[in-house]
Design an enzyme around this catalytic site. Structure first.
Site, PDB file in Angstrom:
ATOM      1  N   ASP A 439       5.001 -35.237  27.292  1.00 35.37           N
ATOM      2  CA  ASP A 439       3.661 -35.621  26.844  1.00 35.37           C
ATOM      3  C   ASP A 439       3.291 -36.951  27.511  1.00 35.37           C
ATOM      4  O   ASP A 439       3.861 -37.992  27.192  1.00 35.37           O
ATOM      5  CB  ASP A 439       3.705 -35.760  25.305  1.00 35.37           C
ATOM      6  N   HIS A 440       2.327 -36.884  28.417  1.00 30.79           N
ATOM      7  CA  HIS A 440       1.993 -38.076  29.190  1.00 30.79           C
ATOM      8  C   HIS A 440       1.308 -39.145  28.342  1.00 30.79           C
ATOM      9  O   HIS A 440       1.152 -40.286  28.762  1.00 30.79           O
ATOM     10  CB  HIS A 440       1.103 -37.673  30.368  1.00 30.79           C
ATOM     11  N   ARG A 441       0.896 -38.810  27.117  1.00 27.71           N
ATOM     12  CA  ARG A 441       0.300 -39.839  26.261  1.00 27.71           C
ATOM     13  C   ARG A 441       1.335 -40.893  25.901  1.00 27.71           C
ATOM     14  O   ARG A 441       1.020 -42.048  25.676  1.00 27.71           O
ATOM     15  CB  ARG A 441      -0.254 -39.210  24.969  1.00 27.71           C
ATOM     16  N   ILE A 443       4.797 -40.762  27.463  1.00 27.12           N
ATOM     17  CA  ILE A 443       5.816 -40.938  28.505  1.00 27.12           C
ATOM     18  C   ILE A 443       5.139 -41.084  29.865  1.00 27.12           C
ATOM     19  O   ILE A 443       4.322 -40.238  30.247  1.00 27.12           O
ATOM     20  CB  ILE A 443       6.752 -39.701  28.547  1.00 27.12           C
TER      21      ILE A 443
END
Ligand code: CAO
Length: 469
Positions: A439-441, A443
């Site tokens: 999850d780029h939010r 990481i």
């Protein structure tokens, strides 16, 4: 308290009908007025709404049954806190002149819920929050609560009117469902079928007309339909419609919710597991004696738990509502099992406290239970990371979907022998392709790459991982 929901009066002069479809399942929590079964009579197809809300304890009818007015359709368990109680609370607060409180998570809320429930709840919350309207609404309840009785009786009259009108609409349950999914008010649709019957095409046409009316600015704010319109495939050949299983429906909901709410990135890497393979061969008998099978999955579960200890942000959930990261101090790891009924993800608890042999035994037991559909809900809840190993089947790599509300998932593809340049010569080595979706939010790419590299190094040099490297 148990509540029986019975077959209501279907239409004038009709006392019996056949159940065409059961629209809810045992264990579902339903709202008052939610459609629970579709019935067909000689005259019409009607979807029957529930006379009460609560948790479905028992369903007493099945498709094809003949039912008559007054028969019990299902038994509900009343939810602890009803909507009425909440409304009363809000009304009391409004009387005291307080703005409604932001709902604090209760102990129950804080408990890890099944991903299915959390994904749905979160998707709904996100949509609500995204609109600036929600803030305005916070100031409104006082005025609204001033005339609750009048409003309630108006609402009841409206619902009764709607119910009456709906039962008169000439449309099959499938067409009604499509109308709901496409947000089309079926009462307003003109039927083009025999005797004015409403067809799928009529519903799709009505949706298109609605959309044409919207300005460009309004379009993005519209609720996305659950699925894009489907063609009538029978125009090109024979087709068969089969009901989706419960597991398939849950997978469809969960993966769609994860895909829509989590900005995914997938990182790829490879690990030289030649040493691990030797260890596996040496210890396979020991694992067999303990009742397990020492596969690469068992080793990966252990290594993943060690990686999560090194990188706490991967053993977490993101709570945008409270603008917090929830770090989990436990290491419960799920593993995807391919079963005839569909994908199931049992969870091994406290992996950090278990040996690889214990984990291997547990994987064998849980996978067997999954395939026999004997897993309890508890055995599938509370995981904070998932491993999906497709290597036994094949493939060079793939991009798994994060299992909401987790942060990352490890995909494992098929080991192959590759030439690796070591000590100034090429050697045949066993190479395992791995993928990490995250999850780029929460990481960033660099952390994703570090996490996966750490796993690869731990597989290549387990002592380093043991020494906390
Ligand atoms: N590369 C090469 N071979 C592999 C492998 C890999 N990555 N992983 C497993 N294998 C081999 C095993 O060694 C075993 O070989 P032998 O029969 O010769 O011993 C064979 O494949 C079958 O493995 P297994 O199923 O007995 O054991 P496992 O622990 O590796 O896997 C489980 C268990 C439950 C993960 C697996 O059976 C399964 O269901 N995998 C599918 C998971 C899935 O559907 N993922 C997709 C989810 S959607 O994102």
């Amino acid at each position: 308290m148990a509540i029986e929901v019975k077959v209501p009066k279907i239409s004038e002069g009709v006392d019996t009908a056949h159940v065409a479809e059961v629209l809810v399942s045992e264990g579902d929590t339903i709202q008052e007025e939610q459609f629970i079964i579709a019935v067909e009579t000689d005259k019409a197809s009607v979807e029957v709404p529930s006379s009460a809300g609560g948790k479905v304890k028992e369903i007493k009818v099945k498709e094809g049954d003949e039912v008559k007015v007054g028969d019990v359709i299902l038994v509900l368990e009343e939810e602890e806190s009803t909507a009425e109680e909440k409304a009363e609370e809000e009304s009391a607060e409004a009387k005291e002149g307080k703005a409604p409180k932001e709902k604090k998570p209760s102990k129950e809320d804080k408990k890890e819920k099944p991903a299915e429930v959390e994904a749905e709840t979160k998707a709904v919350k996100d949509k609500e929050e995204e609109t600036a309207e929600s803030e305005k609404k916070a100031a409104e309840p006082k005025e609204k609560k001033a005339k609750p009785e009048k409003e309630q009786s108006e609402k009841k009259a409206e619902t009764e009117e709607e119910e009456k009108n709906l039962s008169d609409v000439p449309a099959s349950p499938g067409v009604r469902r499509l109308a709901r999914e496409m947000d089309v008010d079926i009462i307003t649709v003109k039927g083009s079928g025999p005797g004015g019957r409403i067809t799928e095409e009529d519903v799709k046409g009505a949706r298109e007309k609605e959309e044409e009316k919207l300005t460009e600015a309004e379009k993005p704010a519209q609720k996305a339909p659950k699925q894009l319109p489907l063609s009538d495939f029978s125009q090109w050949g024979v087709v068969e419609r089969l009901p989706l299983s419960r597991i398939r429906k849950a997978t469809a909901r969960n993966t769609a919710a994860s895909w829509q709410t989590i900005p995914h990135v997938t990182q790829f890497d490879e690990a030289d597991i030649s040493g691990i393979e030797e260890y596996r061969q040496k210890n396979s008998k020991k694992a067999e004696k303990a009742g397990g099978k020492l596969t690469v999955t068992a080793i990966l579960v252990k290594v993943a738990a060690a990686a999560l200890q090194q990188f706490p942000n991967f053993n977490a959930s993101i709570d945008l509502e409270h603008e917090e990261v929830i770090l989990k101090k436990y290491f419960h790891i799920g593993f995807a099992v391919d079963t005839e009924a569909g994908l199931l993800v049992p969870v091994i608890r406290d992996v950090n406290r278990k040996t690889i042999i214990e984990i291997a035994t547990e994987i064998s037991e849980l996978a067997e239970k999954a395939r026999n559909q004997e897993l309890t809900p508890d055995e599938m809840q509370g995981g904070s990371f998932v491993i999906s190993n497709l290597g036994g089947i094949g493939g060079t790599n793939f991009t798994p979907i994060v299992y909401h509300p987790q942060i990352a998932i490890l995909g494992v593809a098929r080991t192959s022998i590759k030439p690796v340049y070591r000590d100034e010569k090429f050697e045949p080595r066993q190479i395992l392709p791995l993928s990490l979706s995250y999850d780029h939010r929460l990481i960033d790419g660099a952390d994703g790459a570090r996490f996966l590299r750490w796993i690869c190094q731990a597989l290549e040099d387990p002592y380093k991982a043991l020494l906390g490297g």
